[in-house]
Scaffold this motif. Structure first.
Motif: not given
Length: 163
Positions: A95-108
């Protein structure tokens, strides 16, 4: 003059119908993806930048659900896994690893830290016969849906990444 007002009223009703139907369709799609029936929810936020090359992109929808609306279904569904986050708010792998890939266009990050709840990983890139997520980090692309249900806030997060 009356016909213009009547037409304006019809247009307003039509637009409201389309908006309500579009959200209802979103709930239907989320329900089918995650294997839980969500008849109603409050949409807190919705991000979607799909539309890139071959539909690549990231999306995240945040839904506030009523207490117990989906929790019993999640507990009964063997595809959902319980978790308790570490004291620092980090989630268990994957979960923590994959959630880190879910970012908006600015990388947030699109998903906030969740301290306790349930998650489901739907690996749309898995080879037939392979366990979901088994070799995700050894592929050239990601195609997954990550659902997280925050039991503290009765909030359902649904993130999707297609690369």
């Amino acid at each position: 003059m009356k016909s213009k007002n009547c037409m304006s009223g019809i247009m307003v009703v039509f637009i409201l119908f389309l908006a309500a139907y579009g959200f209802s369709d979103t709930l239907g799609t989320v329900s089918r993806q995650l294997g839980v029936d969500i008849p109603y929810a409050q949409e807190v936020s919705h991000y979607d930048d799909h539309g890139g090359f071959h539909g690549d992109g990231t999306s995240c929808i945040v839904l506030k659900v009523s207490v117990g609306q989906v929790l019993d279904q999640i507990k009964e569904n063997t595809q959902w896994n319980p978790f308790i986050a570490a004291a620092d708010g980090s989630l268990p792998n994957p979960v923590d690893t994959l959630a880190g890939y879910l970012t908006d266009a600015e990388g947030s990050l699109l998903l906030p830290p969740v301290h306790e709840g349930y998650y489901i990983l739907i690996d749309r890139g898995a080879d037939p016969g392979m366990a979901s997520g088994a070799d995700m980090f050894h592929r050239s692309s990601f195609n997954f849906t990550l659902g997280i249900y925050d039991t503290e806030n009765n909030t359902l997060y649904v993130g999707e990444l297609d690369t």
